[in-house]
Scaffold this motif. Structure first.
Motif, PDB file in Angstrom:
ATOM      1  N   ASP A 143       0.811  -1.225   0.000  1.00  0.00           N
ATOM      2  CA  ASP A 143       0.000   0.000   0.000  1.00  0.00           C
ATOM      3  C   ASP A 143       0.846   1.278   0.000  1.00  0.00           C
ATOM      4  O   ASP A 143       1.828   1.389   0.738  1.00  0.00           O
ATOM      5  CB  ASP A 143      -0.939  -0.011   1.212  1.00  0.00           C
ATOM      6  N   ASN A 144       0.438   2.213  -0.816  1.00  0.00           N
ATOM      7  CA  ASN A 144       1.149   3.489  -0.946  1.00  0.00           C
ATOM      8  C   ASN A 144       0.168   4.525  -1.507  1.00  0.00           C
ATOM      9  O   ASN A 144      -0.926   4.168  -1.960  1.00  0.00           O
ATOM     10  CB  ASN A 144       2.354   3.309  -1.876  1.00  0.00           C
ATOM     11  N   ALA A 145       0.553   5.796  -1.472  1.00  0.00           N
ATOM     12  CA  ALA A 145      -0.365   6.834  -1.952  1.00  0.00           C
ATOM     13  C   ALA A 145      -0.043   7.272  -3.374  1.00  0.00           C
ATOM     14  O   ALA A 145      -0.861   7.947  -4.009  1.00  0.00           O
ATOM     15  CB  ALA A 145      -0.332   8.032  -1.009  1.00  0.00           C
ATOM     16  N   ALA A 146       1.134   6.863  -3.908  1.00  0.00           N
ATOM     17  CA  ALA A 146       1.461   7.233  -5.291  1.00  0.00           C
ATOM     18  C   ALA A 146       0.438   6.585  -6.234  1.00  0.00           C
ATOM     19  O   ALA A 146      -0.011   7.200  -7.203  1.00  0.00           O
ATOM     20  CB  ALA A 146       2.879   6.779  -5.636  1.00  0.00           C
ATOM     21  N   MET A 147       0.052   5.341  -5.906  1.00  0.00           N
ATOM     22  CA  MET A 147      -0.922   4.657  -6.782  1.00  0.00           C
ATOM     23  C   MET A 147      -2.296   5.343  -6.719  1.00  0.00           C
ATOM     24  O   MET A 147      -3.021   5.383  -7.714  1.00  0.00           O
ATOM     25  CB  MET A 147      -1.042   3.170  -6.397  1.00  0.00           C
ATOM     26  N   ILE A 148      -2.623   5.914  -5.568  1.00  0.00           N
ATOM     27  CA  ILE A 148      -3.914   6.610  -5.422  1.00  0.00           C
ATOM     28  C   ILE A 148      -3.863   7.934  -6.194  1.00  0.00           C
ATOM     29  O   ILE A 148      -4.808   8.299  -6.898  1.00  0.00           O
ATOM     30  CB  ILE A 148      -4.227   6.851  -3.916  1.00  0.00           C
ATOM     31  N   ALA A 149      -2.719   8.628  -6.075  1.00  0.00           N
ATOM     32  CA  ALA A 149      -2.551   9.892  -6.817  1.00  0.00           C
ATOM     33  C   ALA A 149      -2.633   9.624  -8.318  1.00  0.00           C
ATOM     34  O   ALA A 149      -3.249  10.391  -9.071  1.00  0.00           O
ATOM     35  CB  ALA A 149      -1.207  10.531  -6.455  1.00  0.00           C
ATOM     36  N   TRP A 150      -2.016   8.511  -8.782  1.00  0.00           N
ATOM     37  CA  TRP A 150      -2.027   8.206 -10.216  1.00  0.00           C
ATOM     38  C   TRP A 150      -3.446   7.903 -10.707  1.00  0.00           C
ATOM     39  O   TRP A 150      -3.875   8.418 -11.756  1.00  0.00           O
ATOM     40  CB  TRP A 150      -1.098   7.039 -10.540  1.00  0.00           C
ATOM     41  N   ALA A 151      -4.187   7.068  -9.950  1.00  0.00           N
ATOM     42  CA  ALA A 151      -5.573   6.772 -10.350  1.00  0.00           C
ATOM     43  C   ALA A 151      -6.348   8.088 -10.403  1.00  0.00           C
ATOM     44  O   ALA A 151      -7.169   8.311 -11.301  1.00  0.00           O
ATOM     45  CB  ALA A 151      -6.219   5.788  -9.370  1.00  0.00           C
ATOM     46  N   GLY A 152      -6.060   8.989  -9.454  1.00  0.00           N
ATOM     47  CA  GLY A 152      -6.691  10.312  -9.445  1.00  0.00           C
ATOM     48  C   GLY A 152      -6.322  11.088 -10.697  1.00  0.00           C
ATOM     49  O   GLY A 152      -7.187  11.682 -11.352  1.00  0.00           O
ATOM     50  N   LEU A 153      -5.031  11.052 -11.044  1.00  0.00           N
ATOM     51  CA  LEU A 153      -4.575  11.801 -12.225  1.00  0.00           C
ATOM     52  C   LEU A 153      -5.313  11.318 -13.483  1.00  0.00           C
ATOM     53  O   LEU A 153      -5.796  12.120 -14.283  1.00  0.00           O
ATOM     54  CB  LEU A 153      -3.067  11.623 -12.366  1.00  0.00           C
ATOM     55  N   GLU A 154      -5.417   9.992 -13.636  1.00  0.00           N
ATOM     56  CA  GLU A 154      -6.130   9.476 -14.828  1.00  0.00           C
ATOM     57  C   GLU A 154      -7.588   9.936 -14.823  1.00  0.00           C
ATOM     58  O   GLU A 154      -8.161  10.269 -15.855  1.00  0.00           O
ATOM     59  CB  GLU A 154      -6.072   7.938 -14.874  1.00  0.00           C
ATOM     60  N   ARG A 155      -8.203   9.927 -13.639  1.00  0.00           N
ATOM     61  CA  ARG A 155      -9.613  10.336 -13.546  1.00  0.00           C
ATOM     62  C   ARG A 155      -9.787  11.848 -13.752  1.00  0.00           C
ATOM     63  O   ARG A 155     -10.709  12.272 -14.437  1.00  0.00           O
ATOM     64  CB  ARG A 155     -10.208   9.891 -12.206  1.00  0.00           C
ATOM     65  N   PHE A 156      -8.891  12.656 -13.145  1.00  0.00           N
ATOM     66  CA  PHE A 156      -8.986  14.111 -13.365  1.00  0.00           C
ATOM     67  C   PHE A 156      -8.828  14.415 -14.853  1.00  0.00           C
ATOM     68  O   PHE A 156      -9.546  15.242 -15.417  1.00  0.00           O
ATOM     69  CB  PHE A 156      -7.908  14.863 -12.571  1.00  0.00           C
ATOM     70  N   GLU A 157      -7.857  13.714 -15.496  1.00  0.00           N
ATOM     71  CA  GLU A 157      -7.638  13.956 -16.937  1.00  0.00           C
ATOM     72  C   GLU A 157      -8.876  13.596 -17.753  1.00  0.00           C
ATOM     73  O   GLU A 157      -9.112  14.166 -18.816  1.00  0.00           O
ATOM     74  CB  GLU A 157      -6.422  13.168 -17.434  1.00  0.00           C
ATOM     75  N   ALA A 158      -9.665  12.628 -17.229  1.00  0.00           N
ATOM     76  CA  ALA A 158     -10.904  12.240 -17.928  1.00  0.00           C
ATOM     77  C   ALA A 158     -12.062  13.182 -17.564  1.00  0.00           C
ATOM     78  O   ALA A 158     -13.213  12.938 -17.940  1.00  0.00           O
ATOM     79  CB  ALA A 158     -11.254  10.804 -17.585  1.00  0.00           C
ATOM     80  N   GLY A 159     -11.757  14.222 -16.786  1.00  0.00           N
ATOM     81  CA  GLY A 159     -12.777  15.230 -16.456  1.00  0.00           C
ATOM     82  C   GLY A 159     -13.649  14.858 -15.258  1.00  0.00           C
ATOM     83  O   GLY A 159     -14.714  15.459 -15.055  1.00  0.00           O
ATOM     84  N   LEU A 160     -13.198  13.871 -14.481  1.00  0.00           N
ATOM     85  CA  LEU A 160     -14.034  13.418 -13.357  1.00  0.00           C
ATOM     86  C   LEU A 160     -13.636  14.093 -12.049  1.00  0.00           C
ATOM     87  O   LEU A 160     -12.459  14.371 -11.824  1.00  0.00           O
ATOM     88  CB  LEU A 160     -13.889  11.897 -13.186  1.00  0.00           C
ATOM     89  N   THR A 161     -14.613  14.368 -11.184  1.00  0.00           N
ATOM     90  CA  THR A 161     -14.348  14.828  -9.811  1.00  0.00           C
ATOM     91  C   THR A 161     -15.409  14.209  -8.910  1.00  0.00           C
ATOM     92  O   THR A 161     -16.388  13.650  -9.401  1.00  0.00           O
ATOM     93  CB  THR A 161     -14.437  16.374  -9.656  1.00  0.00           C
ATOM     94  N   SER A 162     -15.208  14.297  -7.578  1.00  0.00           N
ATOM     95  CA  SER A 162     -16.214  13.774  -6.634  1.00  0.00           C
ATOM     96  C   SER A 162     -16.918  14.925  -5.937  1.00  0.00           C
ATOM     97  O   SER A 162     -16.359  16.018  -5.800  1.00  0.00           O
ATOM     98  CB  SER A 162     -15.546  12.915  -5.561  1.00  0.00           C
ATOM     99  N   GLU A 163     -18.117  14.623  -5.454  1.00  0.00           N
ATOM    100  CA  GLU A 163     -18.833  15.594  -4.618  1.00  0.00           C
ATOM    101  C   GLU A 163     -18.237  15.518  -3.211  1.00  0.00           C
ATOM    102  O   GLU A 163     -17.687  14.496  -2.807  1.00  0.00           O
ATOM    103  CB  GLU A 163     -20.320  15.220  -4.536  1.00  0.00           C
ATOM    104  N   PHE A 164     -18.406  16.579  -2.432  1.00  0.00           N
ATOM    105  CA  PHE A 164     -17.862  16.584  -1.066  1.00  0.00           C
ATOM    106  C   PHE A 164     -18.671  15.732  -0.093  1.00  0.00           C
ATOM    107  O   PHE A 164     -18.254  15.509   1.029  1.00  0.00           O
ATOM    108  CB  PHE A 164     -17.737  18.018  -0.548  1.00  0.00           C
ATOM    109  N   ASP A 165     -19.848  15.240  -0.529  1.00  0.00           N
ATOM    110  CA  ASP A 165     -20.648  14.453   0.424  1.00  0.00           C
ATOM    111  C   ASP A 165     -20.410  12.938   0.279  1.00  0.00           C
ATOM    112  O   ASP A 165     -21.151  12.145   0.826  1.00  0.00           O
ATOM    113  CB  ASP A 165     -22.141  14.780   0.270  1.00  0.00           C
ATOM    114  N   ILE A 166     -19.370  12.503  -0.460  1.00  0.00           N
ATOM    115  CA  ILE A 166     -19.146  11.047  -0.564  1.00  0.00           C
ATOM    116  C   ILE A 166     -18.758  10.475   0.805  1.00  0.00           C
ATOM    117  O   ILE A 166     -18.103  11.136   1.611  1.00  0.00           O
ATOM    118  CB  ILE A 166     -18.078  10.664  -1.622  1.00  0.00           C
TER     119      ILE A 166
END
Ligand code: KG4
Ligand code: ZN
Length: 342
Positions: free
Chosen positions: A306-329
């Motif tokens: 477990d590490n956070a680089a993999m989470i940041a990367w999955a985030g990067l791919e999703r941000f690049e695809a135009g995705l974000t989350s709501e604050f109530d998740i």
């Protein structure tokens, strides 16, 4: 684009900054993992309440260290990606609340990430592996074959019917009293052992699917230990080697079926998750992939656990695809990969 990743789903408090550089080597600007092993060692496993409290204690210095190592401030961060499940709810809650607070107060886009997607996409961060690929995800809590079609499109081909592979390593190590976490302890011990000495049953032999089962194997080890034949260090090393070999035999047999379930577009066999740190298992998978004319890719060992680089990367791919989350998740203790359709 600089993405801050945060991971707190089990017993590692982690934060990292990953950017969208073209070459894989420059992408990870920082990667801080604070392992809580010493806090759980006397219990021989992760105690959720202790983990949650430790995450609360370490989260802020861990995030600060990740920014410091990357030589950045929050003003340079373009997105925050945080594990929001699956995992131990108390820990996930700590990471998620920290991420929401920073994102809100600094007006930074925010994404809740599935921990398994983080493991699944790590080889794209480290090796630029193109979609689609066949993924073997083997960790402490999960054991499954996944056809990774594209971002957010995951088809589970087979999974464990009982324990996860890492759980089997941990439980056998506990029975043998050889240390915690069990995987690295068994791998180390097995290096000086004779893997042919003990004959342990191979699970699900002849079954033409790619499911796993480890509970029978675990019971066989318990029965053997009960006979009182395992007395010295060499006996333990031989048992560790025999156990590790039969786990690898099982994984190879299952992987062989999994490869038959995907079409020729799937050129890559990829492994991820904590158990992917096991060099013996990696070598066996590499041999299988060569035989089946596939390219085998495993992330560097420190990016398997477990590490956070993999989470940041999955985030990067999703941000690049135009995705974000709501604050109530909300944090999700269970969150299957198949439900991630985007
Ligand atoms: O992915 P991970 O860090 O956490 C989960 O999301 O589960 O995986 C932890 C698991 C533990 O069960 C640990 O014993 C196992 O990965 N592990 C290993 C090795 N290193 C870690 N299993 C076998 N051999 C290893 N070298
Ligand atoms: Zn994990």
């Amino acid at each position: 684009m600089n993405i801050l990743g945060i991971e707190t789903s089990c017993d590692e408090t982690a934060a990292a900054v990953v950017c969208d550089a073209n070459d894989a080597v420059s992408r990870i600007r920082s990667n801080i993992v604070f392992s809580q092993i010493s806090e759980h060692i006397e219990y021989g496993g992760v105690v959720p309440e202790i983990a949650a409290r430790a995450h609360l204690h370490y989260i802020r210095p861990t995030i600060e260290s990740a920014l410091l190592q990357a030589n950045l401030t929050l003003n340079d961060i373009d997105g925050i990606a945080v594990t929001s499940g699956p995992g131990l709810i108390g820990g996930v809650l700590v990471g998620l609340m920290a991420a929401k607070a920073i994102a809100m107060t600094h007006n930074i886009p925010f994404l809740g990430i599935n921990h398994l997607e983080g493991h699944a996409l790590t080889v794209r961060l480290t090796n630029n592996v193109p979609y689609p690929y066949l993924l073997l995800l083997i960790s402490g809590g999960h054991c499954q074959f996944v056809a990774v079609e594209s971002l957010g499109s995951y088809r589970v081909l087979g999974r464990t019917l009982d324990d996860a592979a890492g759980e089997a390593f941990d439980k056998v190590a506990k029975m043998m009293d050889v240390g915690y976490p069990g995987g690295p302890a068994i791998e180390q011990l097995a290096k000086t052992g004779n893997s042919e000495r003990f004959v342990l049953p191979r699970p699900l032999i002849g079954r033409k699917d790619c499911n796993f089962s480890f509970s029978g194997l675990k019971t066989s080890v318990r029965t053997l230990l009960g006979k009182g034949d395992i007395v010295n260090r060499q006996d333990k090393a031989d048992l560790a080697a025999s156990f590790q070999k039969v786990v690898a035999d099982h994984i190879i047999d299952r992987a062989s079926h999994a490869l038959s379930l995907v079409d020729e577009r799937y050129q890559y066999l990829v492994v991820a998750g904590g158990v992917a740190a096991n060099e013996y298992i990696r070598n066996r998978l590499n041999t299988l992939a060569c035989k089946r004319k596939r390219i085998f890719v495993a992330p560097p060992i420190k990016l398997c656990t477990d590490n956070a680089a993999m989470i940041a990367w999955a985030g990067l791919e999703r941000f690049e695809a135009g995705l974000t989350s709501e604050f109530d998740i909300s944090p999700k203790p269970r969150w299957p990969l198949e439900s991630l359709k985007i």
